[in-house]
Design a protein around this motif. Structure first.
Motif, PDB file in Angstrom:
ATOM      1  N   GLU A  35      -4.597  -1.375  -2.705  1.00  0.00           N
ATOM      2  CA  GLU A  35      -4.044   0.378  -3.076  1.00  0.00           C
ATOM      3  C   GLU A  35      -4.466   0.832  -1.580  1.00  0.00           C
ATOM      4  O   GLU A  35      -5.863   0.619  -1.578  1.00  0.00           O
ATOM      5  CB  GLU A  35      -4.314   0.922  -4.496  1.00  0.00           C
ATOM      6  CG  GLU A  35      -3.876   2.002  -4.605  1.00  0.00           C
ATOM      7  CD  GLU A  35      -4.100   2.355  -6.131  1.00  0.00           C
ATOM      8  OE1 GLU A  35      -4.969   3.233  -6.300  1.00  0.00           O
ATOM      9  OE2 GLU A  35      -3.883   1.557  -7.040  1.00  0.00           O
TER      10      GLU A  35
ATOM     11  N   VAL B 212      -5.594   0.590   6.482  1.00  0.00           N
ATOM     12  CA  VAL B 212      -4.995  -0.920   6.311  1.00  0.00           C
ATOM     13  C   VAL B 212      -4.989  -1.590   7.290  1.00  0.00           C
ATOM     14  O   VAL B 212      -4.750  -2.965   7.329  1.00  0.00           O
ATOM     15  CB  VAL B 212      -4.035  -0.492   6.635  1.00  0.00           C
ATOM     16  CG1 VAL B 212      -2.353  -1.617   7.065  1.00  0.00           C
ATOM     17  CG2 VAL B 212      -2.919   0.436   5.816  1.00  0.00           C
TER      18      VAL B 212
ATOM     19  N   PRO C  50       9.823   4.172   3.429  1.00  0.00           N
ATOM     20  CA  PRO C  50       9.165   3.005   3.273  1.00  0.00           C
ATOM     21  C   PRO C  50       9.294   2.511   5.178  1.00  0.00           C
ATOM     22  O   PRO C  50      10.681   2.549   5.686  1.00  0.00           O
ATOM     23  CB  PRO C  50       9.624   2.042   2.768  1.00  0.00           C
ATOM     24  CG  PRO C  50      11.106   2.621   1.780  1.00  0.00           C
ATOM     25  CD  PRO C  50      11.090   3.872   2.651  1.00  0.00           C
TER      26      PRO C  50
ATOM     27  N   THR D 180       4.345  -6.358   5.903  1.00  0.00           N
ATOM     28  CA  THR D 180       3.612  -5.221   5.205  1.00  0.00           C
ATOM     29  C   THR D 180       4.484  -3.976   5.129  1.00  0.00           C
ATOM     30  O   THR D 180       5.091  -3.578   5.641  1.00  0.00           O
ATOM     31  CB  THR D 180       2.297  -4.455   5.761  1.00  0.00           C
ATOM     32  OG1 THR D 180       0.712  -5.404   5.735  1.00  0.00           O
ATOM     33  CG2 THR D 180       1.416  -3.896   4.505  1.00  0.00           C
ATOM     34  N   THR D 181       4.362  -3.705   3.622  1.00  0.00           N
ATOM     35  CA  THR D 181       5.518  -2.423   3.285  1.00  0.00           C
ATOM     36  C   THR D 181       4.280  -1.476   2.768  1.00  0.00           C
ATOM     37  O   THR D 181       3.736  -1.095   2.020  1.00  0.00           O
ATOM     38  CB  THR D 181       6.192  -2.437   2.197  1.00  0.00           C
ATOM     39  OG1 THR D 181       6.912  -4.383   2.534  1.00  0.00           O
ATOM     40  CG2 THR D 181       7.271  -1.587   1.490  1.00  0.00           C
ATOM     41  N   LEU D 182       4.792  -0.216   3.596  1.00  0.00           N
ATOM     42  CA  LEU D 182       3.843   1.237   3.915  1.00  0.00           C
ATOM     43  C   LEU D 182       5.447   2.131   3.059  1.00  0.00           C
ATOM     44  O   LEU D 182       5.936   2.139   4.276  1.00  0.00           O
ATOM     45  CB  LEU D 182       2.875   1.212   4.509  1.00  0.00           C
ATOM     46  CG  LEU D 182       1.793   0.778   4.474  1.00  0.00           C
ATOM     47  CD1 LEU D 182       1.288   0.770   6.432  1.00  0.00           C
ATOM     48  CD2 LEU D 182       1.043   0.335   3.393  1.00  0.00           C
ATOM     49  N   GLN D 183       4.290   3.135   2.606  1.00  0.00           N
ATOM     50  CA  GLN D 183       5.370   4.271   2.635  1.00  0.00           C
ATOM     51  C   GLN D 183       5.323   5.332   3.128  1.00  0.00           C
ATOM     52  O   GLN D 183       3.501   5.867   3.622  1.00  0.00           O
ATOM     53  CB  GLN D 183       5.559   4.947   1.421  1.00  0.00           C
ATOM     54  CG  GLN D 183       6.213   6.109   0.869  1.00  0.00           C
ATOM     55  CD  GLN D 183       7.526   5.950   1.170  1.00  0.00           C
ATOM     56  OE1 GLN D 183       7.969   5.176   0.334  1.00  0.00           O
ATOM     57  NE2 GLN D 183       9.217   7.067   0.600  1.00  0.00           N
TER      58      GLN D 183
ATOM     59  N   THR E  77       0.082   9.532  -0.441  1.00  0.00           N
ATOM     60  CA  THR E  77      -1.078   8.794  -0.942  1.00  0.00           C
ATOM     61  C   THR E  77      -1.089   9.241  -2.729  1.00  0.00           C
ATOM     62  O   THR E  77      -1.376  10.220  -2.810  1.00  0.00           O
ATOM     63  CB  THR E  77      -2.307   8.187  -1.018  1.00  0.00           C
ATOM     64  OG1 THR E  77      -2.224   9.618   0.011  1.00  0.00           O
ATOM     65  CG2 THR E  77      -2.595   7.661   0.830  1.00  0.00           C
TER      66      THR E  77
ATOM     67  N   GLN F 299      -0.808   5.252  -3.008  1.00  0.00           N
ATOM     68  CA  GLN F 299       0.371   3.730  -3.715  1.00  0.00           C
ATOM     69  C   GLN F 299      -0.060   2.303  -3.272  1.00  0.00           C
ATOM     70  O   GLN F 299      -1.205   2.171  -2.344  1.00  0.00           O
ATOM     71  CB  GLN F 299       1.237   3.868  -1.845  1.00  0.00           C
ATOM     72  CG  GLN F 299       0.499   3.527  -1.118  1.00  0.00           C
ATOM     73  CD  GLN F 299       1.801   3.398  -0.041  1.00  0.00           C
ATOM     74  OE1 GLN F 299       2.915   2.873   0.035  1.00  0.00           O
ATOM     75  NE2 GLN F 299       1.916   3.228   1.455  1.00  0.00           N
ATOM     76  N   ARG F 300       0.622   1.736  -3.216  1.00  0.00           N
ATOM     77  CA  ARG F 300       0.635   0.390  -3.610  1.00  0.00           C
ATOM     78  C   ARG F 300       0.790  -0.427  -2.643  1.00  0.00           C
ATOM     79  O   ARG F 300       1.825  -0.214  -2.320  1.00  0.00           O
ATOM     80  CB  ARG F 300       0.763  -0.139  -5.069  1.00  0.00           C
ATOM     81  CG  ARG F 300       0.143  -0.037  -6.130  1.00  0.00           C
ATOM     82  CD  ARG F 300      -0.064  -0.485  -7.435  1.00  0.00           C
ATOM     83  NE  ARG F 300      -0.477  -0.118  -8.293  1.00  0.00           N
ATOM     84  CZ  ARG F 300      -1.750   0.060  -9.016  1.00  0.00           C
ATOM     85  NH1 ARG F 300      -2.337  -1.486  -8.467  1.00  0.00           N
ATOM     86  NH2 ARG F 300      -2.020   0.504 -10.337  1.00  0.00           N
ATOM     87  N   TYR F 301       0.406  -0.951  -1.842  1.00  0.00           N
ATOM     88  CA  TYR F 301       1.065  -1.938  -0.754  1.00  0.00           C
ATOM     89  C   TYR F 301       1.027  -3.851  -0.849  1.00  0.00           C
ATOM     90  O   TYR F 301      -0.348  -3.573  -1.740  1.00  0.00           O
ATOM     91  CB  TYR F 301       1.008  -1.502   0.585  1.00  0.00           C
ATOM     92  CG  TYR F 301       0.007  -1.714   0.992  1.00  0.00           C
ATOM     93  CD1 TYR F 301      -1.084  -2.825   1.973  1.00  0.00           C
ATOM     94  CD2 TYR F 301      -1.331  -0.754   0.647  1.00  0.00           C
ATOM     95  CE1 TYR F 301      -1.874  -2.684   2.556  1.00  0.00           C
ATOM     96  CE2 TYR F 301      -2.892  -0.386   1.166  1.00  0.00           C
ATOM     97  CZ  TYR F 301      -2.992  -1.696   2.202  1.00  0.00           C
ATOM     98  OH  TYR F 301      -4.154  -1.794   2.655  1.00  0.00           O
ATOM     99  N   THR F 302       1.286  -4.183  -0.984  1.00  0.00           N
ATOM    100  CA  THR F 302       1.158  -5.756  -0.517  1.00  0.00           C
ATOM    101  C   THR F 302       1.959  -6.183   0.798  1.00  0.00           C
ATOM    102  O   THR F 302       2.340  -6.418   1.718  1.00  0.00           O
ATOM    103  CB  THR F 302       2.443  -6.314  -1.565  1.00  0.00           C
ATOM    104  OG1 THR F 302       2.329  -5.937  -2.405  1.00  0.00           O
ATOM    105  CG2 THR F 302       1.818  -8.065  -1.248  1.00  0.00           C
TER     106      THR F 302
END
Length: 270
Positions: free
Chosen positions: A119, A127, A167, A191-194, A207, A209-212
């Motif tokens: 997160e 990041v 995104p 990695t995906t971000l908004q 923010t 936000q969750r990201y992976t």
């Protein structure tokens, strides 16, 4: 029970799109995407060099395998119509197909496939630290290369002309040589971000936000490439990892993003 070694027929089926080789480990969660998602790709290589080899020796001689792997990956990108060098839009679905192609290549053995769920609360520069840490235990990637790759991806977004929130899928792909070992390791992180661009021109992140961070690592089956060199050259011809880099690298530019040197302290942590 160990799987049998891939043979010429396996490679032929893959090259002609008639098979989907069973993965060796479970798949990562699907890549999230929508019509507004932009994709930026900044691959890099480590501890390898081009040899300029052509003909069967491209696959027959392990010293030429960095270029052989690049040739295979270029074919996978073409099969999936994945070409981020031509733009940031409309590439996410092709990336998913590209990952499936790479994952099913008989000469790559999937050794690691695991996401990290995180997160982000305030600072995009964090990041960078997360991605650098994500490599540990998966691949011995040079920190400077990782950060340079992230900078290039951020600059691609700045220079895309996009001003609407949306995104963004960051992808890093690496061909790495192993010290003292002729085999190679292929890693794919995404990695995906908004993301959105402020009027000041700096990148900010919506923010919280969750990201992976999705992490995949493949071992190149060196002996299999050697044993099937004639068939592999017949199927793929000549190529190089430099050609692959050109195809799968997003366009960047000289504009400096908010990922400036003041945010890049991890460079010192070699």
């Amino acid at each position: 029970m160990a799987e049998s070694a891939p043979n010429a027929e396996d490679y032929t089926r893959w090259a002609t799109g008639r098979t989907h080789h069973a993965p060796h480990l479970p798949e990562s969660p699907p890549i999230p995407h929508d019509n507004n998602m932009e994709l930026v790709s900044s691959p890099f290589t480590q501890r390898i060099k081009a040899t300029g080899a052509t003909g069967v020796s491209l696959f027959k001689d392990p010293r030429n395998h960095p270029d052989a792997v690049g040739t295979i990956l270029t074919h996978a990108a073409k099969q999936a119509n994945f070409c981020p060098s031509q733009g940031l839009k409309g590439q996410t679905e092709q990336f998913y197909k590209y990952i499936a192609e790479v994952n099913s290549f008989p000469g790559f053995f999937l050794t690691f496939d695991e996401p990290i769920f995180l997160e982000l609360s305030k600072d995009l520069s964090l990041v960078i630290n997360d991605i650098v840490r994500a490599y540990k235990g998966v691949a011995d990637a040079d920190v400077n290369n990782i950060i340079t790759s992230i900078e290039a991806m951020a600059n691609s977004i700045l220079n895309s002309g996009s001003r609407m929130p949306g995104p963004v899928l960051f992808t890093q792909m690496t061909i790495m040589g192993n010290s003292g070992d002729p085999s190679l390791l292929l890693t794919i992180f995404y990695t995906t971000l908004q993301m959105k661009i402020e009027t000041s021109g700096k990148i900010t992140v919506a923010t919280p936000q969750r990201y992976t961070i999705h992490r995949k690592a493949f071992k190149v089956l060196t002996h299999s490439l050697v044993a099937n060199a004639d068939k592999l050259f017949e199927l793929f011809g000549n190529g190089s990892f430099e050609q692959w880099l050109k195809v799968v690298t997003s366009g960047g530019g000289p504009k400096l993003s908010c990922l400036e040197l003041r945010h890049l302290d991890p460079k010192k942590e070699t």
